[in-house]
Design a protein around this motif. Structure first.
Motif, mmCIF file in Angstrom:
data_model
loop_
_atom_site.group_PDB
_atom_site.id
_atom_site.type_symbol
_atom_site.label_atom_id
_atom_site.label_comp_id
_atom_site.label_asym_id
_atom_site.label_seq_id
_atom_site.Cartn_x
_atom_site.Cartn_y
_atom_site.Cartn_z
ATOM 1 N N GLU A 32 -3.640 -2.565 3.669
ATOM 2 C CA GLU A 32 -2.252 -2.130 3.379
ATOM 3 C C GLU A 32 -1.461 -3.138 4.141
ATOM 4 O O GLU A 32 -1.841 -4.013 4.824
ATOM 5 C CB GLU A 32 -1.700 -0.844 3.897
ATOM 6 N N GLN B 250 7.371 4.565 -2.143
ATOM 7 C CA GLN B 250 6.775 5.527 -0.936
ATOM 8 C C GLN B 250 5.998 6.497 -1.619
ATOM 9 O O GLN B 250 5.745 7.186 -2.632
ATOM 10 C CB GLN B 250 7.895 6.401 -0.359
ATOM 11 N N GLY C 221 -2.903 6.434 2.717
ATOM 12 C CA GLY C 221 -2.226 5.385 2.297
ATOM 13 C C GLY C 221 -2.846 5.000 0.950
ATOM 14 O O GLY C 221 -3.822 5.970 0.331
ATOM 15 N N ARG D 6 -1.714 -3.397 -7.301
ATOM 16 C CA ARG D 6 -2.346 -2.942 -6.489
ATOM 17 C C ARG D 6 -3.857 -2.826 -6.798
ATOM 18 O O ARG D 6 -4.877 -2.801 -6.254
ATOM 19 C CB ARG D 6 -2.273 -1.969 -5.586
ATOM 20 N N LEU E 266 6.627 0.812 0.587
ATOM 21 C CA LEU E 266 5.686 -0.415 0.359
ATOM 22 C C LEU E 266 6.260 -1.484 -0.491
ATOM 23 O O LEU E 266 5.959 -2.656 -0.424
ATOM 24 C CB LEU E 266 4.635 0.023 -0.751
ATOM 25 N N THR E 267 7.751 -1.298 -0.531
ATOM 26 C CA THR E 267 8.564 -2.318 -1.515
ATOM 27 C C THR E 267 10.068 -2.228 -0.822
ATOM 28 O O THR E 267 10.463 -1.395 -0.083
ATOM 29 C CB THR E 267 8.358 -2.425 -2.890
#
Length: 306
Positions: free
Chosen positions: A23, A154, A165, A190, A244-245
């Motif tokens: 991650e 999220q 995660g 990903r 995450l962004t």
């Protein structure tokens, strides 16, 4: 919540063949920059000029806006009156007043995530105000206002879940996202299926919540701002980790409607003016303050390219 609005697409889960990537470190990742080096949220400078797009709205004496009817806190129908309310709806009303004056008529059209760009390009709506992230890819198809909010992708799971995660704790399970959303793009980027994580896509992020409640998905990915609404409605859910962004929300319009973009940005200037006494802050306090962990909420600083 309702039932899924469209058939669910499922990406088969292959056997993992590569080592699992780690991650990203905690903290805020950078905002996207496009291939030309510009900030993704750059827009046109505000103006009160009247061009072809604004004239069409004036002639109709109504603003037609694509919104969400299922995003609690952002754009949803009240159970008692059926009226649209939420943070996005407050913004729509400010834009409508800028264009048409007080008591402006707004025609709301509930649109799924997957139909936002098509409806704009076919001019079935004047604009979309629907927690729509500004991305470089989308800027090739539609025009955006300056940013009016900032969120990030999220991961959301049931409260008793052991998922930690987008990692081995999800291997063998399924993660859900809305079709044509930045959440889906993140999962594809990903390459989660190469790690044994199945992907499920639905027409709207709320449909993912339903699948999570039914046990037909182990996790969902959506904007952190939308996740706050889901968790407020269903406390059996919880967020996992940091966003995450970093993604700015903008009002989306037809790429040819430059005069409308400028007028919307003028409305946004008024909506955000006044610091803590602004209409933006009043709307945040009404809808979001009790559900989002932000000690110093404030609108993004606009960035203009001209």
């Amino acid at each position: 919540p309702g039932t899924p609005a469209a058939p669910i697409a499922v990406t088969p889960t292959p056997t993992p063949t590569e080592p699992e990537p780690t991650e990203p470190p905690a903290g805020s990742p950078p905002r996207e920059r496009c291939a030309d080096g510009r900030d993704v949220a750059e827009s046109l400078r505000p103006s009160d000029a009247v061009g072809p797009a604004v004239r069409r709205i004036l002639a109709r004496d109504a603003l037609v806006v694509g919104v969400d009817q299922n995003s609690y806190l952002w754009g949803f129908r009240t159970p008692d009156t059926g009226r649209f309310v939420g943070f996005d709806i407050d913004l729509v009303e400010a834009v409508a007043e800028e264009l048409l004056g007080p008591n402006a008529r707004v025609v709301y059209r509930a649109v799924p995530t997957s139909e936002r760009i098509r409806l704009l390009r076919e001019r079935e709506v004047d604009m979309v105000v629907r927690t729509m992230s500004i991305t470089c890819d989308r800027r090739r198809e539609v025009a955006f206002s300056s940013a009016y909010f900032e969120a990030g992708q999220q991961l959301v799971v049931p409260r008793r879940s052991g998922v930690t995660g987008l990692n081995g704790s999800l291997t063998g399970g399924r993660v859900c996202s809305a079709t044509d959303s930045t959440a889906e793009a993140l999962l594809l980027e990903r390459d989660v299926t190469s790690r044994g994580i199945g992907m499920v896509t639905t027409a709207n992020h709320l449909d993912c919540v339903v699948l999570l409640q039914l046990g037909e998905a182990e996790a969902l990915v959506t904007d952190s701002a939308l996740a706050a609404g889901h968790i407020a409605q269903d406390p059996t859910l919880r967020p996992v980790g940091d966003p995450l962004t970093v993604e700015p929300y903008g009002v989306a319009m037809h790429p040819d409607d430059e005069d409308l973009v400028r007028r919307v940005n003028r409305a946004l200037e008024g909506f955000t003016a006044g610091g803590g006494d602004s209409a933006w802050h009043a709307s945040y306090e009404r809808w979001l303050a009790d559900h989002m962990e932000d000690p110093d909420p404030r609108p993004p600083v606009p960035v203009y390219r001209d």
